[in-house]
Design a protein around this motif. Sequence first.
Motif, PDB file in Angstrom:
ATOM      1  N   GLY A 112      85.205  15.898 -13.449  1.00 39.15           N
ATOM      2  CA  GLY A 112      83.862  16.462 -13.541  1.00 39.15           C
ATOM      3  C   GLY A 112      83.915  17.759 -14.314  1.00 39.15           C
ATOM      4  N   GLU A 113      82.770  18.438 -14.404  1.00 37.54           N
ATOM      5  CA  GLU A 113      82.709  19.689 -15.166  1.00 37.54           C
ATOM      6  C   GLU A 113      83.686  20.727 -14.624  1.00 37.54           C
ATOM      7  OE1 GLU A 113      79.440  23.067 -16.185  1.00 37.54           O
ATOM      8  OE2 GLU A 113      78.771  20.969 -16.165  1.00 37.54           O
ATOM      9  N   ASP A 114      83.762  20.853 -13.311  1.00 38.42           N
ATOM     10  CA  ASP A 114      84.669  21.808 -12.675  1.00 38.42           C
ATOM     11  C   ASP A 114      85.535  21.138 -11.619  1.00 38.42           C
ATOM     12  OD1 ASP A 114      83.777  24.142 -14.065  1.00 38.42           O
ATOM     13  OD2 ASP A 114      81.978  24.135 -12.809  1.00 38.42           O
ATOM     14  N   SER A 115      86.021  19.944 -11.914  1.00 38.68           N
ATOM     15  CA  SER A 115      86.866  19.254 -10.940  1.00 38.68           C
ATOM     16  C   SER A 115      87.954  18.454 -11.660  1.00 38.68           C
ATOM     17  CB  SER A 115      86.039  18.352 -10.032  1.00 38.68           C
ATOM     18  OG  SER A 115      85.350  17.378 -10.771  1.00 38.68           O
ATOM     19  N   TYR A 116      89.126  18.450 -11.023  1.00 38.19           N
ATOM     20  CA  TYR A 116      90.307  17.797 -11.577  1.00 38.19           C
ATOM     21  C   TYR A 116      91.062  17.143 -10.426  1.00 38.19           C
ATOM     22  CZ  TYR A 116      89.267  20.990 -15.369  1.00 38.19           C
ATOM     23  OH  TYR A 116      88.624  21.679 -16.363  1.00 38.19           O
ATOM     24  N   ASP A 117      91.840  16.140 -10.742  1.00 37.89           N
ATOM     25  CA  ASP A 117      92.717  15.508  -9.762  1.00 37.89           C
ATOM     26  C   ASP A 117      94.140  15.519 -10.295  1.00 37.89           C
ATOM     27  OD1 ASP A 117      90.661  14.898  -8.027  1.00 37.89           O
ATOM     28  OD2 ASP A 117      90.583  12.768  -8.563  1.00 37.89           O
ATOM     29  N   LEU A 118      95.062  15.987  -9.477  1.00 41.67           N
ATOM     30  CA  LEU A 118      96.487  15.819  -9.727  1.00 41.67           C
ATOM     31  C   LEU A 118      96.868  14.549  -8.985  1.00 41.67           C
ATOM     32  CD1 LEU A 118      99.392  16.592 -10.510  1.00 41.67           C
ATOM     33  CD2 LEU A 118      99.440  18.045  -8.452  1.00 41.67           C
ATOM     34  N   VAL A 119      97.350  13.535  -9.703  1.00 44.82           N
ATOM     35  CA  VAL A 119      97.627  12.230  -9.106  1.00 44.82           C
ATOM     36  C   VAL A 119      99.100  11.869  -9.300  1.00 44.82           C
ATOM     37  CG1 VAL A 119      97.037   9.769  -9.126  1.00 44.82           C
ATOM     38  CG2 VAL A 119      95.263  11.480  -9.589  1.00 44.82           C
ATOM     39  N   LEU A 120      99.741  11.491  -8.201  1.00 42.74           N
ATOM     40  CA  LEU A 120     101.111  10.998  -8.222  1.00 42.74           C
ATOM     41  C   LEU A 120     101.110   9.619  -7.583  1.00 42.74           C
ATOM     42  CD1 LEU A 120     101.274  14.279  -7.391  1.00 42.74           C
ATOM     43  CD2 LEU A 120     103.661  13.749  -7.768  1.00 42.74           C
ATOM     44  N   THR A 121     101.801   8.673  -8.191  1.00 40.57           N
ATOM     45  CA  THR A 121     101.828   7.294  -7.709  1.00 40.57           C
ATOM     46  C   THR A 121     103.271   6.886  -7.423  1.00 40.57           C
ATOM     47  OG1 THR A 121      99.882   6.801  -9.050  1.00 40.57           O
ATOM     48  CG2 THR A 121     101.150   4.929  -8.255  1.00 40.57           C
ATOM     49  N   ASP A 127      97.549  30.656   3.809  1.00 42.15           N
ATOM     50  CA  ASP A 127      97.597  31.871   2.999  1.00 42.15           C
ATOM     51  C   ASP A 127      97.598  31.573   1.501  1.00 42.15           C
ATOM     52  OD1 ASP A 127      97.598  33.361   5.310  1.00 42.15           O
ATOM     53  OD2 ASP A 127      99.780  33.658   5.321  1.00 42.15           O
ATOM     54  N   GLY A 128      98.012  30.365   1.136  1.00 44.81           N
ATOM     55  CA  GLY A 128      98.049  29.970  -0.273  1.00 44.81           C
ATOM     56  C   GLY A 128      96.718  29.486  -0.811  1.00 44.81           C
ATOM     57  N   GLY A 129      95.729  29.287   0.058  1.00 40.05           N
ATOM     58  CA  GLY A 129      94.422  28.830  -0.394  1.00 40.05           C
ATOM     59  C   GLY A 129      93.960  27.586   0.330  1.00 40.05           C
ATOM     60  N   SER A 130      93.054  26.865  -0.313  1.00 39.98           N
ATOM     61  CA  SER A 130      92.489  25.634   0.242  1.00 39.98           C
ATOM     62  C   SER A 130      93.121  24.440  -0.455  1.00 39.98           C
ATOM     63  CB  SER A 130      90.974  25.600   0.021  1.00 39.98           C
ATOM     64  OG  SER A 130      90.375  26.659   0.705  1.00 39.98           O
ATOM     65  N   TRP A 131      93.305  23.386   0.316  1.00 35.16           N
ATOM     66  CA  TRP A 131      93.941  22.174  -0.192  1.00 35.16           C
ATOM     67  C   TRP A 131      93.078  20.971   0.179  1.00 35.16           C
ATOM     68  CZ3 TRP A 131      98.746  23.116  -2.441  1.00 35.16           C
ATOM     69  CH2 TRP A 131      99.272  24.385  -2.218  1.00 35.16           C
ATOM     70  N   ASP A 132      92.765  20.150  -0.785  1.00 38.47           N
ATOM     71  CA  ASP A 132      92.009  18.917  -0.570  1.00 38.47           C
ATOM     72  C   ASP A 132      92.933  17.780  -1.011  1.00 38.47           C
ATOM     73  OD1 ASP A 132      90.266  16.748  -0.563  1.00 38.47           O
ATOM     74  OD2 ASP A 132      88.664  17.798  -1.623  1.00 38.47           O
ATOM     75  N   LEU A 133      93.498  17.065  -0.041  1.00 41.07           N
ATOM     76  CA  LEU A 133      94.547  16.083  -0.298  1.00 41.07           C
ATOM     77  C   LEU A 133      94.115  14.692   0.147  1.00 41.07           C
ATOM     78  CD1 LEU A 133      97.415  18.256   1.187  1.00 41.07           C
ATOM     79  CD2 LEU A 133      96.685  18.155  -1.205  1.00 41.07           C
ATOM     80  N   GLU A 134      94.478  13.705  -0.646  1.00 39.80           N
ATOM     81  CA  GLU A 134      94.084  12.327  -0.343  1.00 39.80           C
ATOM     82  C   GLU A 134      95.259  11.384  -0.599  1.00 39.80           C
ATOM     83  OE1 GLU A 134      90.588   9.197  -1.692  1.00 39.80           O
ATOM     84  OE2 GLU A 134      90.647  11.200  -2.556  1.00 39.80           O
ATOM     85  N   VAL A 135      95.408  10.405   0.274  1.00 46.85           N
ATOM     86  CA  VAL A 135      96.414   9.355   0.117  1.00 46.85           C
ATOM     87  C   VAL A 135      95.696   8.017   0.177  1.00 46.85           C
ATOM     88  CG1 VAL A 135      98.433   8.249   1.148  1.00 46.85           C
ATOM     89  CG2 VAL A 135      98.230  10.744   1.154  1.00 46.85           C
ATOM     90  N   ARG A 136      95.985   7.157  -0.791  1.00 50.18           N
ATOM     91  CA  ARG A 136      95.455   5.789  -0.796  1.00 50.18           C
ATOM     92  C   ARG A 136      96.625   4.825  -0.827  1.00 50.18           C
ATOM     93  NH1 ARG A 136      89.966   4.887  -2.474  1.00 50.18           N
ATOM     94  NH2 ARG A 136      88.934   6.881  -2.800  1.00 50.18           N
ATOM     95  N   THR A 139      96.678  12.231  -4.190  1.00 50.22           N
ATOM     96  CA  THR A 139      95.794  13.032  -5.032  1.00 50.22           C
ATOM     97  C   THR A 139      95.563  14.390  -4.407  1.00 50.22           C
ATOM     98  OG1 THR A 139      94.645  11.033  -5.789  1.00 50.22           O
ATOM     99  CG2 THR A 139      93.513  13.143  -6.129  1.00 50.22           C
ATOM    100  N   GLN A 140      95.719  15.430  -5.224  1.00 53.88           N
ATOM    101  CA  GLN A 140      95.279  16.763  -4.841  1.00 53.88           C
ATOM    102  C   GLN A 140      94.043  17.043  -5.678  1.00 53.88           C
ATOM    103  OE1 GLN A 140      97.957  20.057  -5.552  1.00 53.88           O
ATOM    104  NE2 GLN A 140      96.551  21.508  -4.602  1.00 53.88           N
ATOM    105  N   HIS A 141      92.895  17.188  -5.022  1.00 52.24           N
ATOM    106  CA  HIS A 141      91.645  17.488  -5.716  1.00 52.24           C
ATOM    107  C   HIS A 141      91.616  18.988  -6.004  1.00 52.24           C
ATOM    108  CE1 HIS A 141      90.204  13.449  -4.869  1.00 52.24           C
ATOM    109  NE2 HIS A 141      90.594  13.618  -3.623  1.00 52.24           N
TER     110      HIS A 141
END
Length: 134
Positions: free
Chosen positions: A13-22, A92-101, A114-116
Motif C-alpha cells: 500500500g501507500e505506507d505499508s510493506y510486508d517482509l515475507v519469508l517462506t 522496547d524495540g517498538g511494535s510488531w505485527d507478525l503473521e504465519v500462514r 510475514t512481518q507487516h
Amino acid sequence: MQPEPTGRVHRTGEDSYDLVLTRRLAGSPREVWASFADAGQASAWIGRWDGTPEPGSGFGFQMLYEEGQPTSQARLAECVPRERLRVLMEDDGGSWDLEVRLRDDDGGTRLEFTQHLADPAPAEDTGPGWEYYL
C-alpha cells in the motif's frame, strides 16, 4: 561468508510493506501448527509465553535468543488453527505485527512468515533475526 537472505520486502500500500519469508517443512500443517501453538514445542525454538493466548487476549512473550531476553506484551489478533496466526507485540524495540500462514504442500507444509511494516527500512535489521528463528 554471510548466508543469502531469503526474505523479500513487498509494497502492499501507500505506507505499508510486508517482509515475507517462506519455508517448506516436512511435517503436516497439524504438526507444524503444534510447534507454534503448543507451549512446550514453541519454547524449544522461538520462545515462551505467559497466560493463555486466545483471540483478542493479551499475554507476555519472551523470545529465546534476544539480548537480555526481554518480555514483550503480545495480543493474539487472529487465529485459524492449522492455517493462520497473527500476533501483535510491543516491546522496547517498538511494535510488531507478525503473521504465519500454513498450507499443505504435497505431504509437507509451506510456511509463510510475514512481518507487516509501515516502513521497509527495519527489514534490514529484523530480517536476519527471522531467518535465524525460522
